[in-house]
Design a protein around this motif. Structure first.
Motif, PDB file in Angstrom:
ATOM      1  N   PHE A 127       0.997  -1.237   0.043  1.00 59.42           N
ATOM      2  CA  PHE A 127       0.094  -0.012   0.014  1.00 59.42           C
ATOM      3  C   PHE A 127       0.847   1.283   0.016  1.00 59.42           C
ATOM      4  CE2 PHE A 127      -3.691  -2.563   2.203  1.00 59.42           C
ATOM      5  CZ  PHE A 127      -4.427  -2.698   0.844  1.00 59.42           C
ATOM      6  N   ASN A 128       1.934   1.411   0.895  1.00 59.59           N
ATOM      7  CA  ASN A 128       2.472   2.643   1.137  1.00 59.59           C
ATOM      8  C   ASN A 128       3.567   2.742   0.058  1.00 59.59           C
ATOM      9  OD1 ASN A 128       1.897   4.120   4.037  1.00 59.59           O
ATOM     10  ND2 ASN A 128       1.635   1.496   4.014  1.00 59.59           N
ATOM     11  N   TRP A 129       4.229   1.888  -0.582  1.00 57.07           N
ATOM     12  CA  TRP A 129       5.495   2.045  -1.502  1.00 57.07           C
ATOM     13  C   TRP A 129       5.274   1.624  -2.729  1.00 57.07           C
ATOM     14  CZ3 TRP A 129       9.062   5.171   0.446  1.00 57.07           C
ATOM     15  CH2 TRP A 129       9.124   5.340   1.776  1.00 57.07           C
ATOM     16  N   LEU A 130       4.311   0.997  -3.019  1.00 58.86           N
ATOM     17  CA  LEU A 130       4.028   0.409  -4.421  1.00 58.86           C
ATOM     18  C   LEU A 130       2.853   0.909  -4.894  1.00 58.86           C
ATOM     19  CD1 LEU A 130       4.957  -3.382  -4.375  1.00 58.86           C
ATOM     20  CD2 LEU A 130       6.455  -1.454  -5.063  1.00 58.86           C
ATOM     21  N   ILE A 131       1.862   1.433  -4.285  1.00 55.27           N
ATOM     22  CA  ILE A 131       0.759   1.952  -4.743  1.00 55.27           C
ATOM     23  C   ILE A 131       0.629   3.229  -4.508  1.00 55.27           C
ATOM     24  CG2 ILE A 131      -1.937   1.869  -4.473  1.00 55.27           C
ATOM     25  CD1 ILE A 131      -1.620  -1.019  -3.771  1.00 55.27           C
ATOM     26  N   ALA A 132       0.693   3.888  -3.252  1.00 55.22           N
ATOM     27  CA  ALA A 132       0.422   5.315  -2.778  1.00 55.22           C
ATOM     28  C   ALA A 132       1.079   6.193  -3.717  1.00 55.22           C
ATOM     29  CB  ALA A 132       0.497   5.439  -1.313  1.00 55.22           C
ATOM     30  N   PRO A 133       2.404   5.974  -3.586  1.00 53.30           N
ATOM     31  CA  PRO A 133       3.354   7.215  -4.396  1.00 53.30           C
ATOM     32  C   PRO A 133       2.793   7.208  -5.844  1.00 53.30           C
ATOM     33  CG  PRO A 133       4.628   5.625  -3.065  1.00 53.30           C
ATOM     34  CD  PRO A 133       3.383   5.164  -3.176  1.00 53.30           C
ATOM     35  N   PHE A 134       2.699   6.176  -6.699  1.00 57.15           N
ATOM     36  CA  PHE A 134       2.177   6.272  -7.934  1.00 57.15           C
ATOM     37  C   PHE A 134       0.783   6.767  -8.125  1.00 57.15           C
ATOM     38  CE2 PHE A 134       5.593   3.077  -8.251  1.00 57.15           C
ATOM     39  CZ  PHE A 134       6.274   3.346  -9.375  1.00 57.15           C
ATOM     40  N   VAL A 135       0.003   6.369  -7.363  1.00 53.38           N
ATOM     41  CA  VAL A 135      -1.249   7.177  -7.273  1.00 53.38           C
ATOM     42  C   VAL A 135      -0.997   8.697  -7.287  1.00 53.38           C
ATOM     43  CG1 VAL A 135      -3.764   7.451  -6.104  1.00 53.38           C
ATOM     44  CG2 VAL A 135      -2.579   5.077  -6.514  1.00 53.38           C
ATOM     45  N   MET A 136      -0.463   9.293  -6.422  1.00 51.64           N
ATOM     46  CA  MET A 136      -0.080  10.603  -6.289  1.00 51.64           C
ATOM     47  C   MET A 136       0.567  11.009  -7.660  1.00 51.64           C
ATOM     48  SD  MET A 136      -0.559  13.384  -4.437  1.00 51.64           S
ATOM     49  CE  MET A 136      -0.121  13.135  -2.559  1.00 51.64           C
TER      50      MET A 136
END
Length: 383
Positions: A127-136
Motif C-alpha cells: 500500500f505505502n510504497w508500491l501503490i500510494a506514491p504512483f497514485v499521487m
C-alpha cells in the motif's frame, strides 16, 4: 500474549499486579459493544466530542494570525530544527509522545513470532510504497499537467510516508496502537533507504525534470531520527521505568489518563502554527492552493477507501484495517516540507505544494475518522 490478527493485538500477559485484569475487562467491553469504536480521547468527553470544532477553530485562528498579525510567518520560521520550524517540531513531538507511551513495548517481541504479522507488514508495504506514491504521481499529472513545480511538490508528499499524525487518526478511529507503532517503525526504516532514490527516479526519469535535483539520504534520516526517534525513545524509557516504579495499574489508570490530553493539545498547537505560518501564502496564492488541493483530496480518498475495501474483503478485523487504511492515506509532511525547502528554496512552488499537504490532510482525514466509524457501525465490522 494472545494474538488476534483479525481484530488487533491484545496483551494478556499476567504481570501479577492487576494489569491482566484491566486488559481482560477492556477485552470484555469490546465484545459487549462491537459497534462502538473507541477513540483514544474517549475519556476526555467534552474535548473528544467537539474535536472537529477545535481543529476548525485552530485552522481559522492560524489563518487570521498569518494574515493580520505582521511578521507571523517570519517569526515562526526564524528557528529551524531539521528543516522544520521549532514550534511545529515541538508540537509534533508533544503530539506523538503520549500515544507511544500506551504501546506495550514489553510484549512486542511476542507479536513478531506469528507468521500473520509478516503478512500484514507485507500488505502495508505494498500500500505505502508500491501503490500510494504512483497514485499521487498519476493525480499530479492529471490535475497539474502545466505546473511542473507544483507536481514535484506533490511527488515529495506522496513519497513521504507518515510517521506522526497517523498515530492520531488511528487512535481517534479506534485502531490498533501496537500495530500502528510497528508500521511507523517499518515505514521509517524504509523511508531512510527509499525516499531519496525514489524521488529522483520519479522526477528525473519519469517526469523528465529539467531542474538539477539532488536529494540526500541524510534529509530523510534526520527527519525520522528526530520525529520518531525522540518520542519513541522517551516513550519506551517512560513505560519501562515508570511501570516498575508506580506499578502497571497506576501507570494505566492514572499516568496515561493524565498524559492523554497532551496529544490533543499537541495536535491543535501544530495545526494552529501550520496555518499561521502559511496563512498569508494560502490567501494570496489561492489559485495555486486550490489546484494543489484537488489532487490531494482525491489522493486521500482513493487510497483510504481502496485500503478499507481491500482489507474488509480480506476479512481483516476493524482495528487492523483501520491502522492499514490511515497509514496508507497519511503522509510525512514534515519530511516533504523540509526536503522541498532544502532542495528548491523557501519560496518555491514545490515548497508551497508540500505545505498545502497537511493543510488538506488534517480536515480530510479527521472527516474520514467519523466516516469509518459510521461504516463500521452500519456493517457490524467486528474487532
Amino acid at each position: 500474549m494472545t494474538e488476534n490478527f483479525s481484530g488487533g493485538f491484545s496483551g494478556n500477559v499476567d504481570r501479577g499486579d492487576g494489569g491482566t485484569k484491566i486488559e481482560m475487562q477492556q477485552s470484555q467491553s469490546n465484545d459487549d459493544s462491537i459497534h462502538e469504536k473507541q477513540s483514544m480521547f474517549k475519556s476526555l468527553g467534552f474535548l473528544d466530542r467537539f474535536l472537529a470544532l477545535w481543529i476548525f477553530l485552530a485552522m481559522v485562528v492560524g489563518i487570521l494570525l498569518g494574515n493580520f498579525v505582521p511578521n507571523t510567518a517570519e517569526a515562526i520560521d526564524k528557528g529551524k530544527f531539521v528543516g522544520v520550524s521549532v514550534p511545529i517540531a515541538v508540537g509534533l513531538l508533544v503530539m506523538m509522545y503520549p500515544i507511544l507511551c500506551k504501546v506495550q513495548f514489553e510484549n512486542l517481541h511476542l507479536v513478531f513470532k506469528s507468521r500473520e504479522i509478516w503478512h500484514q507488514l507485507g500488505l502495508s508495504i505494498v500500500f505505502n510504497w508500491l501503490i500510494a506514491p504512483f497514485v499521487m504521481l498519476g493525480l499530479a499529472w492529471a490535475f497539474l499537467p502545466d505546473k511542473q513545480d507544483l507536481r514535484e511538490g506533490l511527488i515529495l508528499v506522496g513519497l513521504a510516508r507518515c510517521i506522526a499524525m497517523v498515530l492520531i487518526w488511528n487512535g481517534l478511529a479506534g485502531g490498533d496502537n501496537e500495530y500502528c507503532a510497528i508500521l511507523v517503525a517499518v515505514n521509517s526504516l524504509l523511508q531512510m533507504v527509499l525516499f531519496a532514490p525514489m524521488a529522483i527516479f520519479f522526477m528525473k526519469v519519469i517526469c523528465h525534470s529539467h531542474d538539477h535535483v539532488e536529494l540526500s539520504y541524510a534529509a530523510a534520516a534526520k527527519s525520522v531520527a528526530v520525529f520518531l526517534g525522540i518520542p519513541l525513545a522517551a516513550a519506551v524509557t517512560t513505560r519501562l521505568v515508570l511501570r516498575r516504579i508506580i506499578g502497571s495499574r497506576n501507570y494505566d489508570l492514572f499516568f496515561l489518563k493524565w498524559l492523554s490530553p497532551l496529544s490533543l493539545i499537541g495536535l491543535l498547537f501544530t495545526i494552529l502554527i501550520l496555518f499561521a505560518s502559511q496563512g498569508h501564502r494560502v490567501v494570496h496564492q489561492i489559485v495555486s492552493v486550490i489546484r494543489v488541493a484537488a489532487p490531494l483530496v482525491a489522493y486521500f480518498l482513493i487510497i483510504f477507501f481502496a485500503t478499507v475495501t481491500i482489507t474488509y474483503r480480506m476479512r481483516i478485523g476493524y482495528k487492523l484495517a483501520t491502522t492499514q487504511s490511515f497509514t496508507a492515506a497519511s503522509n510525512n509532511f514534515e519530511l516533504a516540507i523540509a526536503v522541498a525547502i532544502a532542495t528548491f528554496g523557501q519560496n518555491s512552488d514545490q515548497a508551497l505544494a508540500a505545505t498545502v499537504g497537511p493543510l488538506i490532510e488534517v480536515p480530510v482525514l479527521l472527516g474520514l475518522v467519523y466516516v469509518l466509524k459510521l461504516i463500521a457501525k452500519r456493517i457490524c465490522w467486528k474487532d
